[in-house]
Write a protein that holds these residues in place. Structure first.
Motif, mmCIF file in Angstrom:
data_model
loop_
_atom_site.group_PDB
_atom_site.id
_atom_site.type_symbol
_atom_site.label_atom_id
_atom_site.label_comp_id
_atom_site.label_asym_id
_atom_site.label_seq_id
_atom_site.Cartn_x
_atom_site.Cartn_y
_atom_site.Cartn_z
ATOM 1 N N LEU A 1 -22.830 17.630 -9.741
ATOM 2 C CA LEU A 1 -22.878 18.367 -10.986
ATOM 3 C C LEU A 1 -21.465 18.831 -11.153
ATOM 4 C CD1 LEU A 1 -26.159 20.575 -10.542
ATOM 5 C CD2 LEU A 1 -25.617 18.308 -12.037
ATOM 6 N N THR A 2 -20.470 19.562 -10.350
ATOM 7 C CA THR A 2 -19.402 19.566 -10.668
ATOM 8 C C THR A 2 -18.563 18.482 -11.144
ATOM 9 O OG1 THR A 2 -19.102 19.637 -8.136
ATOM 10 C CG2 THR A 2 -19.442 21.941 -9.073
ATOM 11 N N ALA A 3 -18.786 17.482 -10.388
ATOM 12 C CA ALA A 3 -17.791 16.243 -10.826
ATOM 13 C C ALA A 3 -18.030 15.749 -12.028
ATOM 14 C CB ALA A 3 -18.154 15.303 -9.644
ATOM 15 N N ILE A 4 -19.708 15.973 -12.411
ATOM 16 C CA ILE A 4 -19.991 15.401 -13.749
ATOM 17 C C ILE A 4 -19.488 16.458 -14.973
ATOM 18 C CG2 ILE A 4 -21.949 15.183 -15.405
ATOM 19 C CD1 ILE A 4 -23.413 14.174 -13.000
ATOM 20 N N ARG A 5 -19.389 17.672 -14.567
ATOM 21 C CA ARG A 5 -18.887 18.613 -15.697
ATOM 22 C C ARG A 5 -17.373 18.499 -15.613
ATOM 23 N NH1 ARG A 5 -21.951 23.902 -12.949
ATOM 24 N NH2 ARG A 5 -24.192 23.491 -13.911
ATOM 25 N N LYS A 6 -16.633 18.069 -14.654
ATOM 26 C CA LYS A 6 -15.219 18.123 -14.530
ATOM 27 C C LYS A 6 -14.632 16.617 -15.545
ATOM 28 C CE LYS A 6 -11.022 17.735 -11.525
ATOM 29 N NZ LYS A 6 -10.864 17.678 -10.192
ATOM 30 N N ASP A 7 -15.444 15.702 -15.134
ATOM 31 C CA ASP A 7 -15.193 14.438 -15.886
ATOM 32 C C ASP A 7 -16.172 13.630 -16.683
ATOM 33 O OD1 ASP A 7 -12.649 14.330 -14.393
ATOM 34 O OD2 ASP A 7 -13.883 13.305 -12.698
ATOM 35 N N TRP A 8 -16.716 14.873 -17.516
ATOM 36 C CA TRP A 8 -17.897 14.375 -18.361
ATOM 37 C C TRP A 8 -17.498 13.410 -19.417
ATOM 38 C CZ3 TRP A 8 -17.721 14.974 -23.656
ATOM 39 C CH2 TRP A 8 -16.738 15.800 -24.331
ATOM 40 N N GLN A 9 -16.151 13.307 -20.089
ATOM 41 C CA GLN A 9 -15.713 12.360 -20.866
ATOM 42 C C GLN A 9 -15.924 10.994 -20.462
ATOM 43 O OE1 GLN A 9 -13.839 14.842 -19.872
ATOM 44 N NE2 GLN A 9 -13.043 16.101 -21.740
ATOM 45 N N LEU A 10 -15.582 10.793 -18.891
ATOM 46 C CA LEU A 10 -15.942 9.536 -18.256
ATOM 47 C C LEU A 10 -17.314 9.224 -18.289
ATOM 48 C CD1 LEU A 10 -12.966 9.719 -15.646
ATOM 49 C CD2 LEU A 10 -12.756 8.374 -17.630
ATOM 50 N N TYR A 11 -18.156 9.989 -17.743
ATOM 51 C CA TYR A 11 -19.520 9.845 -17.621
ATOM 52 C C TYR A 11 -20.306 9.656 -18.916
ATOM 53 C CZ TYR A 11 -18.888 11.052 -12.487
ATOM 54 O OH TYR A 11 -18.581 11.257 -11.233
#
Length: 320
Positions: free
Chosen positions: A25-35
């Motif tokens: 979840l933290t990785a998604i929040r951090k790089d949400w533009q890429l995801y």
């Protein structure tokens, strides 16, 4: 004591799962533009790839055009028994196996050979020219490719002009069943050889140059360097693409065959995809076509699993 140990193990597994979820979840929040870039491809796969899988149910149900989308009534394996007892289907299945085998035999190794040859070219300008020229056929429309094939193999075409010059006779290539496989496989090699070599050329750049230098010191010539350094270096790429090609063994190019075949060449040119087109869309027998398509998909899955397990045992490399 045993129960306490079990409870502690359960607690640790729960904690590890929670920590993994938090990290995700933290990785998604951090790089949400890429995801967010994955949203459209996922929607595409769900709608056009996974959604149509639900339609396989009509292989077991009687479907009537204009009726219910998943068929009117349950018929079980009725349509499977139909194509198993149909001699036309087995002739089509044999054609698919033969044409798929010949295509795999010639079209799979040609990009590897082409990439190895290009790798030996020293002139950068000539190398770029050859690469560009070999990539171009891949970007041509299938309709244009089919038109070129029909024009070249016509009675008054260029190929027959050469044949007539040497033999004094013309050959009706496109109306002869014995020539169809040669024409199809040759066009596939010409169209896909350059494009297929891209992955191998990329894999060749990952090989360490010091290995070639050490081989030269040991007295190895270019052939031995290719045999013992280059080919083992690109072997993972070869194995991966071979497994994928075996998986699509029965899915031979539908569009090209449909455009260049005719009733006179059905004996060798009619394959599962074109047969499905005729019995499904032209004859409106959708349940029968769905049963054959499901049968083809199951065989493809079995081929992928078998090729993957054999590759894992022989080369210790596999897709999973």
């Amino acid at each position: 004591m045993e129960t306490e140990v079990v409870h502690s193990q359960v607690k640790t597994t729960k904690k590890t799962k929670k920590s993994k979820v938090k990290k995700t979840l933290t990785a998604i929040r951090k790089d949400w533009q890429l995801y967010s870039l994955l949203v459209l491809p996922i929607i595409y796969l769900l709608i056009f790839k996974y959604g149509p899988m639900l339609g396989n149910v009509i292989a077991f149900r009687r479907y009537m055009p204009g009726g219910k989308i998943y068929g009117e009534q349950w018929v079980g394996f009725y349509y499977f028994e139909m194509f198993i007892n149909d001699p036309v289907f087995w002739n089509v299945f044999k054609n698919t196996l033969v044409l798929g085998g010949i295509t795999l035999l010639f079209c799979f190794p040609m990009p590897i050979i082409f990439a190895l040859l290009l790798n030996e070219v020293k002139s950068k300008k000539f190398k770029k020219f050859v690469q560009t020229a070999s990539y171009l056929p891949h970007f041509l429309s299938i309709v244009i490719i089919a038109g070129m094939i029909l024009q070249l193999t016509a009675l008054n075409g260029s190929i027959n002009g050469i044949v007539e010059f040497f033999t004094g006779e013309k050959i009706s290539f496109i109306q002869s069943p014995e020539w169809f496989r040669t024409i199809y496989v040759t066009s596939e090699v010409w169209q896909g050889m350059g494009w297929g070599a891209i992955l191998y050329l990329a894999a060749l750049t990952t090989i360490d140059d010091s290995l070639y230098e050490a081989a030269k010191i040991d007295g190895a010539n270019r052939w031995k360097q290719t045999l013992h350094i280059t080919i083992p270096g690109i072997l993972p790429t070869i194995v991966t693409l071979l497994i994928l090609n075996i998986g699509s063994f029965l899915a031979i190019g539908f569009e090209k065959i449909l455009l260049i075949y005719n009733p006179l060449t059905y004996e060798t040119s009619d394959v599962l995809s074109t047969y499905l087109y005729r019995v499904g869309l032209e004859s409106n027998n959708f349940s029968y076509a769905a049963a054959i398509g499901l049968f083809e998909s199951i065989i493809g899955l079995v081929l992928v699993l078998t090729a993957n397990s054999i590759s894992r045992k022989l080369t210790e490399r596999s897709l999973w």
